[in-house]
Design a protein around this motif. Structure first.
Motif, PDB file in Angstrom:
ATOM      1  N   UNK A   1       0.924  -1.413  -0.083  1.00 23.14           N
ATOM      2  CA  UNK A   1       0.021  -0.257   0.049  1.00 23.14           C
ATOM      3  C   UNK A   1       1.106   1.511   0.358  1.00 23.14           C
ATOM      4  N   UNK A   2       0.488   2.063  -0.907  1.00 22.14           N
ATOM      5  CA  UNK A   2       1.323   3.566  -0.738  1.00 22.14           C
ATOM      6  C   UNK A   2       1.204   4.316   0.653  1.00 22.14           C
ATOM      7  N   UNK A   3       2.016   4.966   0.990  1.00 26.22           N
ATOM      8  CA  UNK A   3       2.603   5.787   2.275  1.00 26.22           C
ATOM      9  C   UNK A   3       2.933   4.185   3.541  1.00 26.22           C
TER      10      UNK A   3
ATOM     11  N   UNK B   1       2.796   9.469   7.821  1.00 31.72           N
ATOM     12  CA  UNK B   1       2.198  10.247   6.739  1.00 31.72           C
ATOM     13  C   UNK B   1       1.178  10.198   6.990  1.00 31.72           C
TER      14      UNK B   1
ATOM     15  N   UNK C   1      -0.860   9.264   9.599  1.00 29.85           N
ATOM     16  CA  UNK C   1      -1.637   9.827  10.588  1.00 29.85           C
ATOM     17  C   UNK C   1      -1.425  11.564  10.661  1.00 29.85           C
TER      18      UNK C   1
ATOM     19  N   UNK D   1      -0.983   4.222  15.937  1.00 26.88           N
ATOM     20  CA  UNK D   1      -1.428   5.650  15.731  1.00 26.88           C
ATOM     21  C   UNK D   1      -1.357   5.744  16.943  1.00 26.88           C
ATOM     22  N   UNK D   2      -2.268   5.003  17.865  1.00 26.04           N
ATOM     23  CA  UNK D   2      -2.757   5.374  19.636  1.00 26.04           C
ATOM     24  C   UNK D   2      -1.749   5.433  20.462  1.00 26.04           C
TER      25      UNK D   2
ATOM     26  N   UNK E   1      -2.832   2.025  21.793  1.00 28.61           N
ATOM     27  CA  UNK E   1      -4.112   1.591  23.006  1.00 28.61           C
ATOM     28  C   UNK E   1      -3.568  -0.011  22.164  1.00 28.61           C
TER      29      UNK E   1
ATOM     30  N   UNK F   1     -21.667   0.706   8.859  1.00 32.56           N
ATOM     31  CA  UNK F   1     -21.297   2.581   8.035  1.00 32.56           C
ATOM     32  C   UNK F   1     -22.538   3.498   7.792  1.00 32.56           C
TER      33      UNK F   1
ATOM     34  N   UNK G   1     -13.278  -0.410  12.648  1.00 32.58           N
ATOM     35  CA  UNK G   1     -12.296  -1.151  12.738  1.00 32.58           C
ATOM     36  C   UNK G   1     -11.094  -1.043  12.342  1.00 32.58           C
TER      37      UNK G   1
ATOM     38  N   UNK H   1     -10.662   1.845   9.354  1.00 30.76           N
ATOM     39  CA  UNK H   1      -9.923   3.092   9.954  1.00 30.76           C
ATOM     40  C   UNK H   1      -8.263   2.657  10.105  1.00 30.76           C
TER      41      UNK H   1
ATOM     42  N   UNK I   1      -6.757   0.646   8.103  1.00 29.80           N
ATOM     43  CA  UNK I   1      -6.699   0.411   6.363  1.00 29.80           C
ATOM     44  C   UNK I   1      -6.009   2.518   6.426  1.00 29.80           C
TER      45      UNK I   1
ATOM     46  N   UNK J   1      -5.347   4.358   8.039  1.00 27.90           N
ATOM     47  CA  UNK J   1      -3.951   4.390   8.798  1.00 27.90           C
ATOM     48  C   UNK J   1      -3.127   4.204   8.631  1.00 27.90           C
ATOM     49  N   UNK J   2      -2.676   3.005   7.341  1.00 27.44           N
ATOM     50  CA  UNK J   2      -1.956   1.568   7.699  1.00 27.44           C
ATOM     51  C   UNK J   2      -1.342   2.281   9.092  1.00 27.44           C
TER      52      UNK J   2
END
Lengths: 522, 315
Positions: B30-32, B36, B38, B82-83, B85, B259, B269, B272, B274, B276-277
């Motif tokens: 996947x790109x990124x 990048x 976040x 990312x966070x 958790x 959704x 989840x 999200x 994916x 945010x990688x």
């Protein structure tokens, strides 16, 4: 609680003239027709109730670390739990928040900020200068903070006394308080690192945090701002789907939502239980950007052909259903007081575009669009193609994946779709995008004359002169740079009729994302 | 038979491992990356490098994979990049939510599908059969978001019988939860019933043409009795595998429904993660989804073997 003006000789830059803003909203019959609630906003606020918010602009990866805040949901819960250093008032002026007042010397490189006294964190600790120094340093040096660039001119932050902080800048900036009003720059206690259990001075303290699902906060009961924070608690729910959001509002499951879809806002307004607040021309700036050093776009004639060959009004009417203002190829909003009013607008003129295009040697245009850039980018691209066709110009429109758009396409593709959010000052708006050395100079436009004007305007304390300088700067961009900024969006918030005190704000939607502390139930 | 089942389970575990490799490799393509994604548009090269180093993204992918796998084998899915958790803490309640919704929908869909499937077979060509077929085809032809919106418009906006948002939380009493997720459950029922109904009907009808069914008719038994006693048990195994597939779909394929109704399940989840990688989270969701698929299919196989002695002695 208004702070001392940073510069004695003139007001700092306003983002928007409030009267223009309100007049615009009422002309559209939006705010004041259906907004009976607003007309009665003078009614005495009262305490009680749980505010239920439904918002887009967050994800399961959100956290309470302000350095990572990137979108509306985080900004909103951030302002519930923490306080900023400086607040932006309804009139667009910087007013003291935890930094009560400030002073600077001519040249605007040496600043002294007074820290508000008698404020306690949720943990019981009393706010002092050390907390402010620590909170600013979170964004300096070796950091992942998105506000690093914003504060990069700061060379030193030191404690001058228990309630006084001194800041030194490498280059003068009359707008420093505006930079400190950024939503990343929130105040936490000295040495605080436990982001899972945030400690702030905000009106509400965190009860329950499920990123991507909901954020629940409770009123602390002793907020320091008078006439603020009326709710017992706030429940913020993540509702990424626009239809789900408006239906939740209409069916009364939430009391306020952000980002109503322009395509369906008419349907929402039909509901007798709902008010819609429109803030004109302070939303996102929608643009196509061409790299000035790419073979197809090196000629300024080619770039001007692109500017005269776009039918802005048609895109606004079709893609944004009229909920946007025409942009004039800079990222400065027409609602801004420094907006270059007298600059001739680049209205749609196929003949002129055609002759400029021939003069440029008929280069090949190829535009990359994606819904990942902004919603409606693809449609806007197709309408652009149609409009250029009337001028005999062929534009190839390529639809690319929205996934990874900002890392793969933006700043790399010769001509692509982009949006820019509003920035607190004209200086930031211009210097982040158009200065030769800017990291995000997404048109690769470099003009020493422009750089000089912006750098000088930054320390200019005479407002009339400053206004003139910014007008000149915008003129240079509009007539030379590679940006076709065709529209500036409106913010569309939805409120239940029982929510009182909601108003458009010159910075962000949902009352500058401070809806939890500014509004109350009737 | 025990050996057969054990080998099935072993095969399932091997598939899981393969899935984890595939998911990991795909996320690398996947790109990124997470840094990048976040930091988004506001990232500068310097902040990106700082963030990558903080997350350990500057280590080679192979090492990251094995570190991750080692953790998983010890029951530790790690923390979200990312966070920070703990993934299990987030995934657990969401997975329960997804199972709850899927279970509710299955409870509505299964009796409907099998009942009407058998009824259609009994009354082949008659009005009940045709009606069931038409309704089932209509239901399956409509995209799930459309069904969802129509239900919301009618039952949440026009008549406020059910909430339009299906946000549930752990403190909710059982019946409140049932009431909250009724609309999404009905939407899912629309989606999966048709497939199972038609499979049941066709499978029953195809056994109807066999010699022993003909014999049963010749004995003078009624059509209803022939269908339920003679045809149905023999038609069971294809029906079971279709049911397993649909149940798996109820768990892993409900992203759109989640959704539309803002339901806090695993699908949202994963999406999200994916965007945010967030590789550890994607991996965890992928493993959970694959686990559901593999175990349902294994269960279907085992049940088919148990029901049909011929499968126990493959020749």
């Amino acid at each position: 609680m208004k702070a001392a003006d940073p510069s004695s000789s003139g007001p700092s830059s306003l983002i928007i003239d409030r009267r223009t803003l309100l007049a615009g909203a009422s002309a559209l019959g939006l705010s004041f027709g259906p907004l009976g609630g607003l007309a009665r906003a003078a009614d005495a606020p009262k305490k009680g109730g749980t505010l239920r918010l439904g918002m887009e602009g967050g994800s399961a990866s959100d956290s309470f670390d302000p350095r990572t805040f990137a979108d509306s949901v985080a900004i909103n819960y951030g302002y519930q739990v923490y306080n900023g250093m400086v607040e932006i008032g309804d009139d667009g002026e910087a007013v003291g928040e935890l930094l009560e007042s400030w002073d600077t010397k001519p040249g605007a490189t040496e600043w002294v900020f007074n820290v508000r006294k008698g404020i306690t964190f949720h943990s019981g600790k009393t706010l002092d200068a050390d907390d402010i120094v620590y909170s600013i340093n979170l964004h300096r040096g070796d950091t992942k903070s998105a506000a690093k660039d914003l504060l990069s001119a700061i060379t030193d932050v030191k404690k001058l006394g228990p309630n006084q902080v001194g800041i030194t800048l490498s280059t003068g900036n009359a707008d420093l308080p505006y930079n400190l009003s950024d939503y990343h720059v929130l105040v936490v206690p000295n040495n605080f690192t436990d982001w899972a259990h945030p400690d702030g001075t905000g009106a509400y303290k965190l009860e329950h945090f499920e990123p991507g699902v909901q954020v629940v906060t409770k009123n602390t009961g002793h907020y320091w701002k008078p006439n603020r924070a009326w709710y017992d608690g706030v429940e913020l729910r993540y509702i990424p789907d626009a239809s789900a959001r408006s239906q939740a509002l209409i069916s009364g499951q939430v009391d306020a939502v952000n980002r109503l879809d322009p395509k369906t806002v008419g349907f929402v307004m039909k509901s007798p239980k709902v008010n819609v607040v429109q803030t004109k021309g302070t939303g996102n700036r929608f643009a196509f950007v061409a790299l000035c050093d790419d073979p197809g776009y090196t000629s300024n004639d080619a770039r001007m052909a692109l500017k005269y060959g776009i039918d802005r009004q048609k895109i606004i009417d079709t893609v944004f259903k009229g909920y946007a203002q025409v942009g004039n190829d800079t990222t400065i909003s027409p609602a801004n007081r420094y907006y270059a009013q007298n600059d001739p607008p680049h209205t749609y003129d196929p003949d002129r575009a055609a002759s400029l295009y021939k003069k440029a040697g008929s280069p090949k245009f190829r535009l990359q669009v994606s819904e990942g850039a902004f919603s409606g980018a693809t449609d806007a691209g197709v309408l652009y193609q149609e409009a250029l066709k009337k001028a005999g110009i062929d534009l190839e429109v390529v639809r690319v994946s929205g996934d990874g758009y900002w890392s793969n396409v933006w700043l790399k593709a010769p001509f692509c779709a982009v949006y820019w959010g509003g920035r607190p000052t004209v200086d930031l708006q211009l210097s982040q995008t158009f200065i030769s050395t800017a990291n995000w100079n997404d048109t690769h436009w470099r003009d020493p004359k422009f750089d000089k004007i912006v750098t000088e305007a930054r320390v200019e304390l005479d407002d009339a002169k400053r206004k003139q300088m910014y007008a000149e700067a915008q003129h240079l961009i509009a007539d030379n740079a590679g940006m076709v900024c065709f529209a500036v969006g409106d913010y569309l918030d939805g409120y239940s009729k029982k929510v009182m005190g909601a108003k458009p704000h010159p910075r962000y939607d949902l009352c500058d994302e401070r809806v939890a502390e500014k509004t109350w139930f009737s | 038979m025990l050996r057969l089942i054990l080998s099935r389970i072993g095969l399932g575990l091997a598939t899981l491992l393969a899935v984890s490799v595939v998911v990991f490799v795909l996320t690398q393509i996947l790109p990124g990356d997470v840094a990048s994604a976040v930091l988004g548009q506001s990232a500068t090269p310097e902040t990106l490098a700082n963030y990558r180093h903080e997350l350990g993204l500057d280590r080679p992918a192979v090492i990251r994979y094995f570190v991750w796998l080692f953790g998983v084998l010890h029951g530790n899915f790690g923390v979200a990049l990312t966070n920070g958790q703990t993934i299990v803490d987030v995934l657990g309640p969401r997975f329960k939510n997804t199972l709850f919704l899927a279970g509710y929908a299955a409870l509505l869909a299964l009796p409907l599908a099998i009942g009407f499937g058998i009824l259609s077979a009994i009354r082949e060509g008659r009005i009940t059969d045709r009606l069931a077929n038409i309704v089932a085809l209509l239901a399956i032809s409509m995209p799930e978001f459309f069904v969802g919106y129509v239900l919301i418009l009618n039952f949440a906006v026009n008549h406020e019988w059910f909430p339009s948002l299906a946000t549930v939380d752990s403190s909710m009493p059982f019946w409140a939860r049932v009431w909250t997720v009724t609309l999404p459950a009905i939407t899912l029922t629309f989606l999966v019933t048709a497939h199972m109904l038609r499979m049941t009907r066709n499978s029953v009808l195809s056994t109807m043409s066999t010699a022993y069914v003909e014999m049963a008719f010749l004995k003078g038994l009624s059509r209803a009795r022939v269908v339920t006693r003679h045809a149905l048990p023999n038609a069971a195994s294809p029906v079971i595998s279709v049911i397993a597939l649909n149940l798996a779909y109820l768990v892993v394929g409900v992203v759109v429904v989640e959704n539309v109704f803002t339901y806090p399940g695993v699908g949202q989840y994963m999406i999200d993660a994916v965007t945010k990688r967030d590789v550890p989270v994607i991996e965890a969701c992928g493993i959970v989804f694959a686990g559901v698929f593999i175990s349902l299919n294994t269960a279907a196989d085992v049940m088919a073997i148990a029901l049909n002695p011929r499968l126990r002695h493959p020749r």
